[in-house]
Design a protein around this motif. Structure first.
Motif, PDB file in Angstrom:
ATOM      1  N   GLU A   1      77.898   2.964  42.260  1.00  0.00           N
ATOM      2  CA  GLU A   1      78.744   2.180  41.555  1.00  0.00           C
ATOM      3  C   GLU A   1      79.024   0.846  42.035  1.00  0.00           C
ATOM      4  OE1 GLU A   1      83.259   2.513  39.651  1.00  0.00           O
ATOM      5  OE2 GLU A   1      82.141   4.358  40.387  1.00  0.00           O
ATOM      6  N   GLU A   2      79.249   0.725  43.537  1.00  0.00           N
ATOM      7  CA  GLU A   2      79.637  -0.475  44.089  1.00  0.00           C
ATOM      8  C   GLU A   2      78.409  -1.530  43.728  1.00  0.00           C
ATOM      9  OE1 GLU A   2      81.184  -2.552  48.342  1.00  0.00           O
ATOM     10  OE2 GLU A   2      80.870  -0.308  47.988  1.00  0.00           O
ATOM     11  N   THR A   3      77.054  -1.079  44.058  1.00  0.00           N
ATOM     12  CA  THR A   3      76.106  -1.975  43.900  1.00  0.00           C
ATOM     13  C   THR A   3      76.068  -2.466  42.590  1.00  0.00           C
ATOM     14  OG1 THR A   3      75.028  -0.925  45.722  1.00  0.00           O
ATOM     15  CG2 THR A   3      73.660  -2.095  44.335  1.00  0.00           C
ATOM     16  N   LEU A   4      75.880  -1.534  41.509  1.00  0.00           N
ATOM     17  CA  LEU A   4      75.830  -1.707  40.127  1.00  0.00           C
ATOM     18  C   LEU A   4      76.876  -2.875  39.763  1.00  0.00           C
ATOM     19  CD1 LEU A   4      75.281   1.610  38.274  1.00  0.00           C
ATOM     20  CD2 LEU A   4      73.740  -0.497  38.495  1.00  0.00           C
ATOM     21  N   ARG A   5      77.939  -2.635  40.171  1.00  0.00           N
ATOM     22  CA  ARG A   5      79.293  -3.638  39.768  1.00  0.00           C
ATOM     23  C   ARG A   5      79.048  -4.903  40.316  1.00  0.00           C
ATOM     24  NH1 ARG A   5      83.112   0.150  41.205  1.00  0.00           N
ATOM     25  NH2 ARG A   5      83.519  -0.968  43.049  1.00  0.00           N
ATOM     26  N   HIS A   6      78.337  -5.047  41.795  1.00  0.00           N
ATOM     27  CA  HIS A   6      78.150  -6.519  42.275  1.00  0.00           C
ATOM     28  C   HIS A   6      76.798  -7.122  41.687  1.00  0.00           C
ATOM     29  CE1 HIS A   6      75.530  -8.945  45.097  1.00  0.00           C
ATOM     30  NE2 HIS A   6      76.667  -9.218  45.302  1.00  0.00           N
ATOM     31  N   ASP A   7      75.904  -6.366  41.041  1.00  0.00           N
ATOM     32  CA  ASP A   7      74.743  -6.882  40.311  1.00  0.00           C
ATOM     33  C   ASP A   7      75.008  -7.403  38.930  1.00  0.00           C
ATOM     34  OD1 ASP A   7      73.379  -6.115  42.524  1.00  0.00           O
ATOM     35  OD2 ASP A   7      72.245  -4.295  41.520  1.00  0.00           O
ATOM     36  N   LEU A   8      76.084  -6.717  38.375  1.00  0.00           N
ATOM     37  CA  LEU A   8      76.631  -6.824  37.180  1.00  0.00           C
ATOM     38  C   LEU A   8      77.203  -8.490  37.236  1.00  0.00           C
ATOM     39  CD1 LEU A   8      77.020  -6.528  34.048  1.00  0.00           C
ATOM     40  CD2 LEU A   8      78.983  -5.156  34.858  1.00  0.00           C
TER      41      LEU A   8
ATOM     42  N   THR B   1      76.578 -10.657  39.175  1.00  0.00           N
ATOM     43  CA  THR B   1      75.755 -11.753  39.621  1.00  0.00           C
ATOM     44  C   THR B   1      74.868 -11.930  38.463  1.00  0.00           C
ATOM     45  OG1 THR B   1      75.404 -10.799  42.066  1.00  0.00           O
ATOM     46  CG2 THR B   1      73.790 -12.081  41.218  1.00  0.00           C
ATOM     47  N   ALA B   2      74.404 -11.119  37.514  1.00  0.00           N
ATOM     48  CA  ALA B   2      73.837 -11.289  36.403  1.00  0.00           C
ATOM     49  C   ALA B   2      74.644 -12.091  35.496  1.00  0.00           C
ATOM     50  CB  ALA B   2      73.374  -9.860  35.747  1.00  0.00           C
ATOM     51  N   ILE B   3      76.007 -11.841  35.411  1.00  0.00           N
ATOM     52  CA  ILE B   3      76.973 -12.499  34.213  1.00  0.00           C
ATOM     53  C   ILE B   3      76.926 -14.132  34.868  1.00  0.00           C
ATOM     54  CG2 ILE B   3      79.260 -12.806  33.676  1.00  0.00           C
ATOM     55  CD1 ILE B   3      79.330  -9.965  33.634  1.00  0.00           C
ATOM     56  N   GLU B   4      77.109 -14.156  36.413  1.00  0.00           N
ATOM     57  CA  GLU B   4      77.252 -15.572  36.883  1.00  0.00           C
ATOM     58  C   GLU B   4      75.852 -16.338  36.763  1.00  0.00           C
ATOM     59  OE1 GLU B   4      78.075 -14.920  40.898  1.00  0.00           O
ATOM     60  OE2 GLU B   4      80.417 -14.454  40.644  1.00  0.00           O
TER      61      GLU B   4
ATOM     62  N   TYR C   1      72.213 -12.367  30.414  1.00  0.00           N
ATOM     63  CA  TYR C   1      72.865 -11.564  29.628  1.00  0.00           C
ATOM     64  C   TYR C   1      72.226 -10.086  29.346  1.00  0.00           C
ATOM     65  CZ  TYR C   1      76.129 -15.429  29.564  1.00  0.00           C
ATOM     66  OH  TYR C   1      76.900 -16.311  30.050  1.00  0.00           O
ATOM     67  N   ALA C   2      71.057 -10.317  29.170  1.00  0.00           N
ATOM     68  CA  ALA C   2      70.199  -9.271  29.026  1.00  0.00           C
ATOM     69  C   ALA C   2      70.177  -8.242  30.320  1.00  0.00           C
ATOM     70  CB  ALA C   2      68.899  -9.515  28.536  1.00  0.00           C
ATOM     71  N   GLN C   3      70.039  -8.656  31.172  1.00  0.00           N
ATOM     72  CA  GLN C   3      70.270  -7.744  32.420  1.00  0.00           C
ATOM     73  C   GLN C   3      71.609  -7.427  32.648  1.00  0.00           C
ATOM     74  OE1 GLN C   3      68.326  -6.647  34.427  1.00  0.00           O
ATOM     75  NE2 GLN C   3      69.016  -6.103  36.376  1.00  0.00           N
TER      76      GLN C   3
ATOM     77  N   ARG D   1      75.484  -3.028  32.698  1.00  0.00           N
ATOM     78  CA  ARG D   1      76.772  -2.280  32.216  1.00  0.00           C
ATOM     79  C   ARG D   1      76.481  -0.970  31.658  1.00  0.00           C
ATOM     80  NH1 ARG D   1      77.409  -4.728  26.778  1.00  0.00           N
ATOM     81  NH2 ARG D   1      75.965  -3.425  26.385  1.00  0.00           N
ATOM     82  N   ASP D   2      75.350  -0.771  30.901  1.00  0.00           N
ATOM     83  CA  ASP D   2      75.215   0.566  30.425  1.00  0.00           C
ATOM     84  C   ASP D   2      74.856   1.765  31.461  1.00  0.00           C
ATOM     85  OD1 ASP D   2      75.686  -0.373  27.593  1.00  0.00           O
ATOM     86  OD2 ASP D   2      73.180  -0.607  27.414  1.00  0.00           O
ATOM     87  N   GLU D   3      74.260   1.038  32.564  1.00  0.00           N
ATOM     88  CA  GLU D   3      74.135   1.874  33.645  1.00  0.00           C
ATOM     89  C   GLU D   3      75.355   2.555  34.275  1.00  0.00           C
ATOM     90  OE1 GLU D   3      70.789   1.868  36.685  1.00  0.00           O
ATOM     91  OE2 GLU D   3      69.945   0.212  35.549  1.00  0.00           O
TER      92      GLU D   3
END
Length: 203
Positions: free
Chosen positions: A43-50, A52-55, A59-61, A66-68
């Motif tokens: 979960e921590e890695t997914l939150r970090h990647d999310l 980063t993708a937003i920054e 938005y597709a990533q 977000r769904d993962e």
């Protein structure tokens, strides 16, 4: 340990829907898709990647991540509720073998039974459950769990609930507020803390 207001066990078994099976990419899958398929991380890695993708305004990533993250949390909640149900199954039936198996091993585990102090360490905690199961009760107990809430944070999770329990021959339900804390051990939820406090009828 001899209080008649000991906590309940599970009257109905939870039917937990398992997560979707993860297929492996076929030989025709390109490198980018293959890498995306293997982003099954914590979960921590997914939150970090999310974040980063937003920054980066990808938005597709961000939507995929977000769904993962949502599915990971849902799966974690379901498996934690199943572990919590196994605990109450063991308690309801006075099943010491099951109780021994579902607890984490170590000195960090502890239990607080109603009207009793803290009992720490796996061996001592297990002896306390042996005393509970050897008490003058006829198993299985009758019980009901109410106001159940579940929270997962990585490899730690906890369930809070109102325990309603009735022993044979008793005309009233005992009530306890319980907090059950679990940790992931070898990919499985194991209980590390059970704390139950008796509630009076006017509370």
């Amino acid at each position: 340990m001899t209080s008649t207001h000991l906590h309940p066990k599970a009257c109905t078994r939870l039917h937990v829907k398992s997560g979707e099976a993860e297929g492996s990419p076929n030989a025709d899958t390109d490198t980018e898709t293959t890498e995306a398929a293997h982003v099954v991380v914590d979960e921590e890695t997914l939150r970090h990647d999310l974040e980063t993708a937003i920054e980066e305004e990808d938005y597709a990533q961000a939507a995929r991540l977000r769904d993962e993250l949502r599915h990971l949390r849902e799966d974690g909640r379901s498996s934690l509720l199943a572990a919590n149900a196994r605990f109450y199954d063991a308690f309801r039936d006075g099943d010491l073998a099951a109780m021994h198996a579902l607890w984490a091993k170590g000195e960090h585990v502890y239990v607080v039974h109603p009207s009793a102090g803290r009992i720490a360490g796996y061996d001592t905690v297990m002896r306390s459950w042996e005393m509970v199961c050897d008490a003058d009760y006829e198993f299985p107990l009758r019980f009901d769990l109410q106001d159940v809430e579940v929270h997962v944070r990585g490899d730690l999770g906890y369930v809070t609930c109102l325990e309603m329990v009735k022993t044979r021959g008793s005309g009233s339900w005992g009530k306890q507020i319980a907090t059950n804390v679990f940790e992931k051990v070898g990919g499985e939820w194991r209980m590390c803390i059970h704390h139950a406090s008796h509630l009076d009828d006017d509370e």
